[in-house]
Design an enzyme around this catalytic site. Structure first.
Site, PDB file in Angstrom:
ATOM      1  N   TYR A  33     -53.918   2.032   5.983  1.00 54.74           N
ATOM      2  CA  TYR A  33     -53.780   0.640   5.547  1.00 54.74           C
ATOM      3  C   TYR A  33     -52.764  -0.084   6.445  1.00 54.74           C
ATOM      4  O   TYR A  33     -52.988  -1.181   6.904  1.00 54.74           O
ATOM      5  CB  TYR A  33     -53.179   0.530   4.137  1.00 54.74           C
ATOM      6  CG  TYR A  33     -53.780   1.298   3.013  1.00 54.74           C
ATOM      7  CD1 TYR A  33     -55.028   0.957   2.501  1.00 54.74           C
ATOM      8  CD2 TYR A  33     -53.067   2.327   2.391  1.00 54.74           C
ATOM      9  CE1 TYR A  33     -55.546   1.634   1.406  1.00 54.74           C
ATOM     10  CE2 TYR A  33     -53.586   2.999   1.299  1.00 54.74           C
ATOM     11  CZ  TYR A  33     -54.819   2.657   0.811  1.00 54.74           C
ATOM     12  OH  TYR A  33     -55.324   3.322  -0.264  1.00 54.74           O
TER      13      TYR A  33
ATOM     14  N   GLU B  88     -52.654   7.167  -5.836  1.00 52.32           N
ATOM     15  CA  GLU B  88     -51.774   7.592  -4.742  1.00 52.32           C
ATOM     16  C   GLU B  88     -50.316   7.589  -5.191  1.00 52.32           C
ATOM     17  O   GLU B  88     -49.550   8.505  -4.884  1.00 52.32           O
ATOM     18  CB  GLU B  88     -51.951   6.661  -3.529  1.00 52.32           C
ATOM     19  CG  GLU B  88     -53.312   6.823  -2.861  1.00 52.32           C
ATOM     20  CD  GLU B  88     -53.519   5.874  -1.685  1.00 52.32           C
ATOM     21  OE1 GLU B  88     -52.524   5.421  -1.095  1.00 52.32           O
ATOM     22  OE2 GLU B  88     -54.683   5.584  -1.374  1.00 52.32           O
TER      23      GLU B  88
HETATM   24  C1  FAD Z   1     -43.288   8.765   5.799  1.00 50.25           C
HETATM   25  C2  FAD Z   1     -44.283   7.656   5.666  1.00 50.25           C
HETATM   26  C3  FAD Z   1     -45.633   7.960   5.586  1.00 50.25           C
HETATM   27  C4  FAD Z   1     -46.579   6.925   5.490  1.00 50.25           C
HETATM   28  N1  FAD Z   1     -47.914   7.239   5.454  1.00 50.25           N
HETATM   29  C5  FAD Z   1     -48.823   6.225   5.419  1.00 50.25           C
HETATM   30  C6  FAD Z   1     -50.237   6.507   5.457  1.00 50.25           C
HETATM   31  O1  FAD Z   1     -50.673   7.670   5.491  1.00 50.25           O
HETATM   32  N2  FAD Z   1     -51.098   5.454   5.461  1.00 50.25           N
HETATM   33  C7  FAD Z   1     -50.673   4.148   5.416  1.00 50.25           C
HETATM   34  O2  FAD Z   1     -51.504   3.250   5.422  1.00 50.25           O
HETATM   35  N3  FAD Z   1     -49.346   3.866   5.382  1.00 50.25           N
HETATM   36  C8  FAD Z   1     -48.420   4.857   5.382  1.00 50.25           C
HETATM   37  N4  FAD Z   1     -47.080   4.567   5.356  1.00 50.25           N
HETATM   38  C9  FAD Z   1     -46.658   3.172   5.324  1.00 50.25           C
HETATM   39  C10 FAD Z   1     -46.198   2.740   3.953  1.00 50.25           C
HETATM   40  O3  FAD Z   1     -47.311   2.590   3.111  1.00 50.25           O
HETATM   41  C11 FAD Z   1     -45.409   1.452   4.153  1.00 50.25           C
HETATM   42  O4  FAD Z   1     -44.173   1.836   4.724  1.00 50.25           O
HETATM   43  C12 FAD Z   1     -45.204   0.702   2.877  1.00 50.25           C
HETATM   44  O5  FAD Z   1     -46.407   0.089   2.484  1.00 50.25           O
HETATM   45  C13 FAD Z   1     -44.117  -0.373   3.024  1.00 50.25           C
HETATM   46  O6  FAD Z   1     -44.402  -1.185   4.109  1.00 50.25           O
HETATM   47  P1  FAD Z   1     -43.278  -1.544   5.192  1.00 50.25           P
HETATM   48  O7  FAD Z   1     -42.658  -0.271   5.657  1.00 50.25           O
HETATM   49  O8  FAD Z   1     -43.891  -2.446   6.188  1.00 50.25           O
HETATM   50  O9  FAD Z   1     -42.153  -2.302   4.383  1.00 50.25           O
HETATM   51  P2  FAD Z   1     -42.178  -3.825   3.887  1.00 50.25           P
HETATM   52  O10 FAD Z   1     -43.480  -4.149   3.229  1.00 50.25           O
HETATM   53  O11 FAD Z   1     -41.751  -4.705   5.017  1.00 50.25           O
HETATM   54  O12 FAD Z   1     -41.045  -3.783   2.790  1.00 50.25           O
HETATM   55  C14 FAD Z   1     -39.654  -3.660   3.157  1.00 50.25           C
HETATM   56  C15 FAD Z   1     -38.829  -3.789   1.891  1.00 50.25           C
HETATM   57  O13 FAD Z   1     -39.051  -5.077   1.294  1.00 50.25           O
HETATM   58  C16 FAD Z   1     -39.476  -4.930  -0.060  1.00 50.25           C
HETATM   59  N5  FAD Z   1     -40.475  -5.952  -0.364  1.00 50.25           N
HETATM   60  C17 FAD Z   1     -41.633  -6.169   0.306  1.00 50.25           C
HETATM   61  N6  FAD Z   1     -42.311  -7.194  -0.241  1.00 50.25           N
HETATM   62  C18 FAD Z   1     -41.559  -7.639  -1.286  1.00 50.25           C
HETATM   63  C19 FAD Z   1     -41.738  -8.675  -2.242  1.00 50.25           C
HETATM   64  N7  FAD Z   1     -42.809  -9.464  -2.238  1.00 50.25           N
HETATM   65  N8  FAD Z   1     -40.781  -8.826  -3.168  1.00 50.25           N
HETATM   66  C20 FAD Z   1     -39.682  -8.039  -3.188  1.00 50.25           C
HETATM   67  N9  FAD Z   1     -39.457  -7.038  -2.304  1.00 50.25           N
HETATM   68  C21 FAD Z   1     -40.384  -6.839  -1.362  1.00 50.25           C
HETATM   69  C22 FAD Z   1     -40.065  -3.534  -0.150  1.00 50.25           C
HETATM   70  O14 FAD Z   1     -39.973  -3.002  -1.467  1.00 50.25           O
HETATM   71  C23 FAD Z   1     -39.183  -2.750   0.818  1.00 50.25           C
HETATM   72  O15 FAD Z   1     -37.996  -2.326   0.195  1.00 50.25           O
HETATM   73  C24 FAD Z   1     -46.135   5.578   5.447  1.00 50.25           C
HETATM   74  C25 FAD Z   1     -44.769   5.286   5.508  1.00 50.25           C
HETATM   75  C26 FAD Z   1     -43.856   6.304   5.625  1.00 50.25           C
HETATM   76  C27 FAD Z   1     -42.388   5.951   5.708  1.00 50.25           C
END
Ligand code: FAD
Length: 240
Positions: free
Chosen positions: A117, A233
Site C-alpha cells: 500500500y 492486519e
Molecule cells: C517495519 C515496517 C514494515 C512495514 N511493512 C509494510 C508493508 O508490508 N506494506 C505496506 O504497504 N506498508 C508497510 N509499512 C508502512 C506502514 O504501513 C506505514 O509506515 C504506515 O502506514 C504509516 O505511514 P507513514 O510511515 O508514512 O507515517 P505517516 O502517515 O506520515 O504518519 C506519521 C505520524 O503522523 C500520525 N498521523 C498521520 N495522519 C494523522 C492524522 N490524520 N491525524 C493525526 N495523526 C496522524 C501517525 O499516527 C504517525 O504517528 C511498514 C512500515 C514499517 C515501519
C-alpha cells in the site's frame, strides 16, 4: 494451548537464538522455519476449508501469531505477509480461478505473498497513493513506487494497491496481484534499524504490464476491501 506448545517446539528446533542472530547479522530470511511451518500445516490456519485450510477463528490466528512473535518478529512477519496480508485478499475478494490457483500454493509454502500500500507520500493516508495502473487491452500498465514493503524481496506475488481512476479519490483504487518475475519491477531492500531478518523494501514499477485477470475484485472497488483487510492486519500485528 496445544497449538502454542506445538509451534513453540517446532520453532525452538528450527529457529534457535543462534540461528536468529545469524539471520539478523546477514539480513537473512527465516526460510527454513517458514518451510517447517508449511510442512506442519500451520500456513492453512486462517483459510476456509473449501480453500484447503482449517477455517481457524480470529482468536486462533491471534494465538498462533503471538507464539510466532514470541520466537521472532521475523517469522511472525513472514507468516503475516503471505497468509494474512496477501492471502486474505485472494480468499475474500479473488475470483474462484484465482483462489484455486494461488491459495493451495500459499498454504503449501510454494509461493509467498506481500502487500504493497505504502508510498513515500502516502502512509496512514492510503487514499493518497499515486501508483497508477492504466488499462491497455488485456493488461494493466503500472507506473509508480512503493516503500517499506515487508518481505517483497522474497515474495513470488505482491498484492499492489493502485490508482485506476486518479480523479476519484478512494473510489479510484484497485488491487492487483503482481508476479515478481515480470519485467518493469525493481525491488530494492532497505536498510533498517533492527528487524534485519524481516526486511522492508522499496518497489519501483516502470511500465510493468500485468494481465487484467490479476485484478483482485472489481476495478475501483479496493477501498472497502482494504478497510476490511486492514482490520484483520491490525489484529495480527498486535498479536505478533
Ligand atoms: C517495519 C515496517 C514494515 C512495514 N511493512 C509494510 C508493508 O508490508 N506494506 C505496506 O504497504 N506498508 C508497510 N509499512 C508502512 C506502514 O504501513 C506505514 O509506515 C504506515 O502506514 C504509516 O505511514 P507513514 O510511515 O508514512 O507515517 P505517516 O502517515 O506520515 O504518519 C506519521 C505520524 O503522523 C500520525 N498521523 C498521520 N495522519 C494523522 C492524522 N490524520 N491525524 C493525526 N495523526 C496522524 C501517525 O499516527 C504517525 O504517528 C511498514 C512500515 C514499517 C515501519
Amino acid at each position: 494451548m496445544q497449538m502454542r506448545d506445538s509451534v513453540h517446539a517446532l520453532l525452538s528446533e528450527k529457529l534457535p537464538p543462534e540461528k536468529l542472530q545469524k539471520l539478523d547479522e546477514t539480513y537473512g530470511d527465516p526460510t527454513e522455519a517458514y518451510s517447517a511451518l508449511a510442512k506442519s500445516g500451520w500456513l492453512g490456519l486462517m483459510f476456509t476449508e473449501d480453500n484447503g485450510g482449517f477455517g481457524g477463528s480470529f482468536r486462533d490466528m491471534a494465538v498462533l501469531i503471538e507464539i510466532l512473535g514470541f520466537h521472532s518478529l521475523s517469522i511472525a512477519t513472514a507468516y503475516q505477509c503471505s497468509t494474512v496480508f496477501g492471502g486474505s485478499y485472494i480468499q475474500n475478494f479473488g475470483s474462484e480461478e484465482m483462489r484455486r490457483e494461488y491459495i493451495p500454493k500459499v498454504i503449501s509454502g510454494d509461493i509467498r505473498l506481500a502487500i504493497a500500500y505504502t508510498e513515500p507520500q502516502a502512509g496512514s493516508d492510503v487514499a493518497g497513493i499515486r501508483t497508477r495502473a492504466v488499462r491497455d487491452g488485456d493488461d494493466y500498465v503500472i507506473n509508480g513506487q512503493k516503500s517499506y514493503i515487508s518481505c517483497a524481496h522474497v515474495a513470488n506475488y505482491i498484492a499492489v494497491a493502485v490508482k485506476t481512476n486518479p480523479d476519484a479519490g478512494r473510489k479510484g483504487i484497485s488491487m492487483v496481484l503482481v508476479d515478481t518475475r515480470l519485467d518493469g519491477l525493481n525491488i530494492r531492500p532497505m536498510k533498517s534499524l533492527g528487524r534485519h531478518a524481516s526486511q522492508i523494501n522499496q518497489i519501483f514499477f516502470d511500465d510493468l504490464r500485468v494481465p487484467a485477470e490479476m485484478l483482485i475484485g472489481e476495478e475501483n472497488a479496493a477501498w472497502h476491501m482494504m478497510m476490511k483487510s486492514l482490520n484483520f492486519e491490525r489484529l495480527v500485528l498486535s498479536a505478533g
